[in-house]
Enzyme design. Structure first.
Site, short mmCIF file in Angstrom:
data_model
loop_
_atom_site.label_atom_id
_atom_site.label_comp_id
_atom_site.label_asym_id
_atom_site.label_seq_id
_atom_site.Cartn_x
_atom_site.Cartn_y
_atom_site.Cartn_z
N CYS A 135 0.74 -1.19 -0.04
CA CYS A 135 0.17 0.00 -0.03
C CYS A 135 0.95 1.22 0.15
O CYS A 135 2.00 1.16 -0.41
CB CYS A 135 -1.06 0.07 1.01
SG CYS A 135 -2.28 0.92 0.96
N ASP A 204 -3.78 1.25 10.07
CA ASP A 204 -4.82 2.25 10.12
C ASP A 204 -5.31 2.31 11.42
O ASP A 204 -5.80 3.20 11.94
CB ASP A 204 -5.95 1.70 9.19
CG ASP A 204 -5.52 2.15 7.77
OD1 ASP A 204 -4.89 1.47 7.06
OD2 ASP A 204 -6.05 3.01 7.34
C1 RUB Z 1 -4.00 2.90 3.54
C2 RUB Z 1 -3.37 2.21 4.10
C3 RUB Z 1 -1.99 2.81 5.03
C4 RUB Z 1 -2.27 3.24 6.40
C5 RUB Z 1 -1.17 3.95 6.85
O1 RUB Z 1 -5.34 2.48 3.09
O2 RUB Z 1 -3.68 1.03 4.68
O3 RUB Z 1 -1.02 1.72 5.11
O4 RUB Z 1 -3.22 4.04 6.36
O5 RUB Z 1 -1.08 5.02 6.15
P1 RUB Z 1 -6.36 3.47 2.23
P2 RUB Z 1 -0.19 6.29 7.02
O6 RUB Z 1 -5.35 3.92 1.00
O7 RUB Z 1 -7.37 2.57 1.88
O8 RUB Z 1 -6.78 4.73 3.09
O9 RUB Z 1 1.15 5.79 7.52
O10 RUB Z 1 0.01 7.33 5.78
O11 RUB Z 1 -0.91 6.91 7.92
#
Ligand code: RUB
Length: 321
Positions: A135, A204
């Site tokens: 991701c 998340d």
């Molecule tokens: C994003 C996702 C990321 C986390 C952490 O999912 O799973 O790994 O949100 O991101 P989506 P961060 O694209 O569905 O929002 O470290 O930037 O908070």
């Protein structure tokens, strides 16, 4: 009604729901900023400009609108909680200032936390390491970027991350900091783990038992990494700790539209089938080597101690009517 959120809140909520604004940390800062916009707008319009109670109600309504956009990233309600708990004052001017100040303080802390956890995560990476990503996580990228800044040479195997292909964002941002990138389809991950020294993912939400809720596919990646003997860390600032899991609640996994998985024409051609599109999954703590936060790294099983310290046992919902 009197307390309709300002247009800025509606726009931010829409952008979060459609994933124009996405990723747990980015969602959190956008939500905090939208509350500040709401405070400015409400202090300028009647009846909220002359009625502190109506002003407060409009901020709570804005909080609810933002809260309802996506269910899984706890950084969103944690951001709303942070700002709304600091809303105080007898006059509308004082209330507005308290919200704007809290929103700015929240965003500053978020940026600072990401920098600090980046240093911690970078210490786990060695010169010459190849990392695998899943991701797009700004917290995970902060670790890789800090390692590069420490003078370490790092390369990356980037999983594309179906169905939304956030891996493309990761690939571009790694290229921008000079990291050589190999992009692969998700199902190639196990094959490439033999060439990887470390898996770095974001989160998340983190549950009280140390379970890591992150983009769908993270749990399978973690199991494969363990089987291959490759360490895996999750980079997650403490805003990702999910306070309600302290009292036995589970984290809601967002189900997204089937249109993200298959085009409707193709689907119709196949015939009567069910399509499901869960956006996140839970990696059990035993498959995660470390949770890297701005307060240091933790074995997943011990994260509950930090959670109690930061949130106590209960979490109020200051956006409630
Ligand atoms: C994003 C996702 C990321 C986390 C952490 O999912 O799973 O790994 O949100 O991101 P989506 P961060 O694209 O569905 O929002 O470290 O930037 O908070």
């Amino acid at each position: 009604t009197d307390t309709d959120p300002a247009p800025a809140v509606g726009e931010t909520a829409e952008s979060i729901a459609t994933m124009e604004i996405r990723g747990a940390a980015t969602i959190a800062s956008a939500a905090a900023e939208a509350l500040a916009d709401q405070a400015e707008a409400a202090a300028d319009a009647e009846p909220t400009a002359s009625d502190p109670e109506a002003f407060r109600a409009s901020l709570r309504a804005a909080g609810r609108t933002l809260r309802e956009t996506r269910p899984t990233a706890v950084s969103l309600p944690n951001a709303l909680r942070y700002v709304l708990q600091r809303m105080e004052g007898d006059s509308v001017d004082a209330l507005r200032d308290s919200v704007v100040d809290a929103s700015e303080a929240f965003v500053r802390q978020l940026d600072r936390a990401q920098e600090d956890l980046g240093q911690v995560g970078a210490n786990r990476l060695a010169d010459g390491d190849t990392v695998m990503t899943h991701c797009h996580s700004t917290d995970a990228l902060a670790c890789i970027e800090a390692a590069v800044e420490q003078g370490k040479s790092i390369s990356a195997v980037v999983k594309e991350t179906r169905p939304r292909q956030q891996g493309h964002i990761t690939a571009e941002q790694l290229r921008d900091i000079g990291v050589p990138v190999t992009l692969i389809v998700d199902s190639a991950a196990r094959r490439y783990l033999d060439e990887v020294d470390h898996v770095v993912v974001g989160a998340d939400s983190i549950a009280a038992d140390g379970g890591v809720i992150n983009k769908i596919g993270t749990s399978g990646l973690a199991v494969n990494a363990r089987e291959r003997g490759v360490p895996i860390m999750t980079a997650a600032q403490t805003i990702k700790l999910h306070p309600e899991t302290l009292t036995g609640h589970t984290v809601e996994i967002e189900m997204r539209s089937e249109a993200e998985v298959i085009e409707s024409e193709e689907r119709e051609a196949i015939g009567e089938i069910t399509v499901e599109n869960p956006a996140f999954d839970v990696t059990p703590p035993r498959y995660m080597d470390a949770i890297v936060t701005e307060q240091g790294q933790f074995p997943p099983e011990s994260i509950v101690t930090l959670m109690r310290e930061l949130f106590g046992e209960g979490a109020a919902e200051p956006w409630a009517e």
